[in-house]
Structure formats: C-alpha cells, structure tokens
Scaffold this motif. Structure first.
Motif, PDB file in Angstrom:
ATOM      1  N   SER A  13      -8.300 -12.352  21.716  1.00 48.31           N
ATOM      2  CA  SER A  13      -9.282 -11.265  21.789  1.00 48.31           C
ATOM      3  C   SER A  13      -8.591  -9.912  21.718  1.00 48.31           C
ATOM      4  N   LEU A  14      -7.496  -9.791  22.473  1.00 51.51           N
ATOM      5  CA  LEU A  14      -6.750  -8.517  22.481  1.00 51.51           C
ATOM      6  C   LEU A  14      -6.165  -8.221  21.105  1.00 51.51           C
ATOM      7  N   LEU A  15      -5.643  -9.264  20.458  1.00 51.06           N
ATOM      8  CA  LEU A  15      -5.108  -9.086  19.101  1.00 51.06           C
ATOM      9  C   LEU A  15      -6.207  -8.632  18.143  1.00 51.06           C
ATOM     10  N   TYR A  16      -7.378  -9.260  18.276  1.00 50.05           N
ATOM     11  CA  TYR A  16      -8.516  -8.903  17.417  1.00 50.05           C
ATOM     12  C   TYR A  16      -8.910  -7.442  17.637  1.00 50.05           C
ATOM     13  N   ILE A  17      -9.033  -7.063  18.916  1.00 44.34           N
ATOM     14  CA  ILE A  17      -9.411  -5.681  19.253  1.00 44.34           C
ATOM     15  C   ILE A  17      -8.359  -4.708  18.718  1.00 44.34           C
ATOM     16  N   ALA A  18      -7.078  -5.060  18.939  1.00 43.24           N
ATOM     17  CA  ALA A  18      -5.990  -4.173  18.488  1.00 43.24           C
ATOM     18  C   ALA A  18      -6.002  -4.023  16.974  1.00 43.24           C
ATOM     19  N   SER A  19      -6.277  -5.130  16.262  1.00 45.71           N
ATOM     20  CA  SER A  19      -6.216  -5.048  14.802  1.00 45.71           C
ATOM     21  C   SER A  19      -7.424  -4.323  14.210  1.00 45.71           C
ATOM     22  N   HIS A  20      -8.555  -4.359  14.908  1.00 48.10           N
ATOM     23  CA  HIS A  20      -9.730  -3.690  14.367  1.00 48.10           C
ATOM     24  C   HIS A  20      -9.908  -2.281  14.913  1.00 48.10           C
ATOM     25  N   ALA A  21      -9.927  -2.205  16.239  1.00 47.44           N
ATOM     26  CA  ALA A  21     -10.110  -0.875  16.836  1.00 47.44           C
ATOM     27  C   ALA A  21      -8.847  -0.045  16.640  1.00 47.44           C
ATOM     28  N   GLY A  22      -7.733  -0.724  16.403  1.00 51.84           N
ATOM     29  CA  GLY A  22      -6.452  -0.019  16.351  1.00 51.84           C
ATOM     30  C   GLY A  22      -6.020   0.414  14.972  1.00 51.84           C
ATOM     31  N   ARG A  23      -6.956   0.607  14.083  1.00 57.22           N
ATOM     32  CA  ARG A  23      -6.564   1.056  12.747  1.00 57.22           C
ATOM     33  C   ARG A  23      -5.950   2.445  12.798  1.00 57.22           C
ATOM     34  N   SER A  24      -6.479   3.297  13.632  1.00 58.27           N
ATOM     35  CA  SER A  24      -5.945   4.655  13.686  1.00 58.27           C
ATOM     36  C   SER A  24      -4.522   4.714  14.267  1.00 58.27           C
ATOM     37  N   PRO A  25      -4.174   3.917  15.337  1.00 63.75           N
ATOM     38  CA  PRO A  25      -2.776   3.942  15.786  1.00 63.75           C
ATOM     39  C   PRO A  25      -1.801   3.511  14.691  1.00 63.75           C
ATOM     40  N   VAL A  26      -2.228   2.551  13.864  1.00 65.03           N
ATOM     41  CA  VAL A  26      -1.352   2.117  12.764  1.00 65.03           C
ATOM     42  C   VAL A  26      -1.158   3.277  11.786  1.00 65.03           C
ATOM     43  N   ALA A  27      -2.245   3.966  11.479  1.00 68.40           N
ATOM     44  CA  ALA A  27      -2.158   5.117  10.566  1.00 68.40           C
ATOM     45  C   ALA A  27      -1.313   6.221  11.195  1.00 68.40           C
ATOM     46  N   ALA A  28      -1.504   6.414  12.514  1.00 71.82           N
ATOM     47  CA  ALA A  28      -0.721   7.442  13.221  1.00 71.82           C
ATOM     48  C   ALA A  28       0.759   7.091  13.180  1.00 71.82           C
ATOM     49  N   SER A  29       1.046   5.796  13.362  1.00 66.55           N
ATOM     50  CA  SER A  29       2.435   5.341  13.331  1.00 66.55           C
ATOM     51  C   SER A  29       3.033   5.561  11.946  1.00 66.55           C
ATOM     52  N   SER A  30       2.219   5.296  10.924  1.00 67.02           N
ATOM     53  CA  SER A  30       2.671   5.493   9.549  1.00 67.02           C
ATOM     54  C   SER A  30       2.932   6.982   9.274  1.00 67.02           C
ATOM     55  N   ARG A  31       2.058   7.847   9.803  1.00 69.06           N
ATOM     56  CA  ARG A  31       2.261   9.301   9.649  1.00 69.06           C
ATOM     57  C   ARG A  31       3.531   9.747  10.365  1.00 69.06           C
ATOM     58  N   ALA A  32       3.741   9.187  11.561  1.00 72.92           N
ATOM     59  CA  ALA A  32       4.934   9.538  12.344  1.00 72.92           C
ATOM     60  C   ALA A  32       6.202   9.105  11.611  1.00 72.92           C
ATOM     61  N   THR A  33       6.150   7.895  11.038  1.00 68.29           N
ATOM     62  CA  THR A  33       7.305   7.371  10.284  1.00 68.29           C
ATOM     63  C   THR A  33       7.589   8.254   9.068  1.00 68.29           C
ATOM     64  N   ASN A  34       6.536   8.645   8.360  1.00 69.48           N
ATOM     65  CA  ASN A  34       6.705   9.522   7.192  1.00 69.48           C
ATOM     66  C   ASN A  34       7.241  10.893   7.598  1.00 69.48           C
ATOM     67  N   PHE A  35       6.783  11.378   8.755  1.00 70.44           N
ATOM     68  CA  PHE A  35       7.256  12.662   9.286  1.00 70.44           C
ATOM     69  C   PHE A  35       8.767  12.603   9.552  1.00 70.44           C
ATOM     70  N   ILE A  36       9.202  11.518  10.206  1.00 68.11           N
ATOM     71  CA  ILE A  36      10.633  11.339  10.513  1.00 68.11           C
ATOM     72  C   ILE A  36      11.439  11.265   9.226  1.00 68.11           C
ATOM     73  N   LYS A  37      10.934  10.481   8.270  1.00 64.92           N
ATOM     74  CA  LYS A  37      11.631  10.325   6.983  1.00 64.92           C
ATOM     75  C   LYS A  37      11.781  11.671   6.283  1.00 64.92           C
ATOM     76  N   SER A  38      10.712  12.465   6.290  1.00 64.94           N
ATOM     77  CA  SER A  38      10.768  13.751   5.585  1.00 64.94           C
ATOM     78  C   SER A  38      11.722  14.723   6.276  1.00 64.94           C
ATOM     79  N   LYS A  39      11.735  14.738   7.610  1.00 66.06           N
ATOM     80  CA  LYS A  39      12.664  15.620   8.346  1.00 66.06           C
ATOM     81  C   LYS A  39      14.108  15.150   8.167  1.00 66.06           C
ATOM     82  N   CYS A  40      14.300  13.832   8.177  1.00 69.03           N
ATOM     83  CA  CYS A  40      15.649  13.271   8.018  1.00 69.03           C
ATOM     84  C   CYS A  40      16.218  13.533   6.627  1.00 69.03           C
ATOM     85  N   SER A  41      15.331  13.695   5.638  1.00 71.41           N
ATOM     86  CA  SER A  41      15.812  13.893   4.264  1.00 71.41           C
ATOM     87  C   SER A  41      16.606  15.193   4.130  1.00 71.41           C
ATOM     88  N   ALA A  42      16.418  16.127   5.080  1.00 74.47           N
ATOM     89  CA  ALA A  42      17.141  17.401   5.019  1.00 74.47           C
ATOM     90  C   ALA A  42      18.440  17.372   5.836  1.00 74.47           C
TER      91      ALA A  42
END
Length: 198
Positions: A13-42
C-alpha cells in the motif's frame, strides 16, 4: 502468518501511495539532480563533482547555498578520511627516511586542511540570512579557508614529488589526497558560484 500478510499488504500500500501520490517528489528529485549537474559543469572536475554530490539531491534541492554547504561537508569528510589513511601509512615497517618525513609532513598538512574546512563549514552555517557587508565578510572567510585547505592538500602532494619515493605507499597516498584536492577545488568553485548570485 496473518501479521506477515498484513505487513506485506501495508508495504505494498505504501509503495502504491508513494508511486502515485509521489510523482512530484520524483520530479523534484530530477530537478535537483539536473541543478547539481548544471552547477557542477562549471567546476574543474565536473564528473567528480556530480558523482560526489548527486546522492544529496533531496537535501540540496535547487539551493546554491545548500549545494556549497554540502560540497564543503563532503570535502571535509574526505579530508578526515585521507588524514586517517596517511596516519596509518606512517606505521608501515621498513619506510625509507624520506618516505617517513613526507608522510609526517602530509599528516600535518592534512590536519591543517581538516581544520580549515571544518571552519568553512561552520562559517557558512553561521551566515544565516546575512546581507551586504556581513555576507561578504563571512564569505571572504570561507573563501580564504577553503583556498588554504587546497594549498595544504597540494603541499602534501608536493612532498611525494620525484622518483625517489615511487612505490605503493606514494601511489596510494597520492590517489587519496588528489581526490580530496579535486573535491576541495570543486567546493571552492561552488562557494564562489553561490557568492556571485548574492
């Protein structure tokens, strides 16, 4: 058995809730990862920068301050680990006199580096919401200490220059310290990026 079944049901149940309700944390994590990558590129060592900081994406989010703070903390942890590693090398039997001296000097340099990085981490935390001259003063301290820590690390490496010390001890110490110096160089770059946005 019933307890195991209900535990399994709860987990699913928790996995189901996390995978459905948690779409935004995944997107946030992806944004954070892209942010780190872009800052690290310099930075000077972008791949190492990203590799050493990507795991902290959830706490960094898209904050240049948190990125600089995390980079300094990673640098401090690696410097402490390297210092311990070099200290163990000093106990090796059959060290040449020059090897022993280089190791002893390196332990001292790394001690200074750890001290300076530790001060930098604390100073960045203490800055709080400092503005204007206060902000510049705190940041200037961080910049000075991280630059000095980098010099300490390079001085340790210089102690092993030349062929006289070639061998396993030199190569293993150099590999460790070089990694610390590169991570510290990246941290300094990220601190300066954070400063330039203020």
């Amino acid at each position: 058995m019933a307890a195991k079944t209900s535990l399994l049901f709860l987990s699913l149940s928790l996995l189901y809730i996390a995978s459905h309700a948690g779409r935004s944390p995944v997107a946030a994590s992806s944004r954070a990862t892209n942010f780190i990558k872009s800052k690290c590129s310099a930075t000077t060592y972008p791949a190492l920068c990203f590799q050493s900081l990507a795991a902290f994406a959830p706490s960094i989010q898209q904050s240049p301050r948190q990125l600089a703070q995390t980079a300094l903390s990673v640098s401090l942890a690696r410097a402490q680990s390297a210092q311990g590693f070099v200290a163990k090398m000093k106990k090796f039997k059959g060290l040449k006199k020059r090897e022993y001296e280089a190791i002893k000097d390196c332990i001292e340099e790394m001690g200074d580096s750890v001290d300076r990085l530790s001060k930098s981490v604390q100073e960045l935390k203490r800055m709080g919401q400092a503005k204007g001259q206060d902000f510049i003063w705190h940041l200037s301290n961080v910049d000075t200490w991280v630059s000095a820590a980098l010099t300490d690390e390079n001085t340790c490496l210089d102690g092993f220059a030349g062929r006289a010390l070639d061998g396993k001890i030199k190569s293993s110490i150099r590999a460790r310290i070089l990694n610390v110096a590169q991570v510290t160089s990246n941290a300094l770059s990220l601190v300066n990026q954070f400063a330039s946005k203020q």
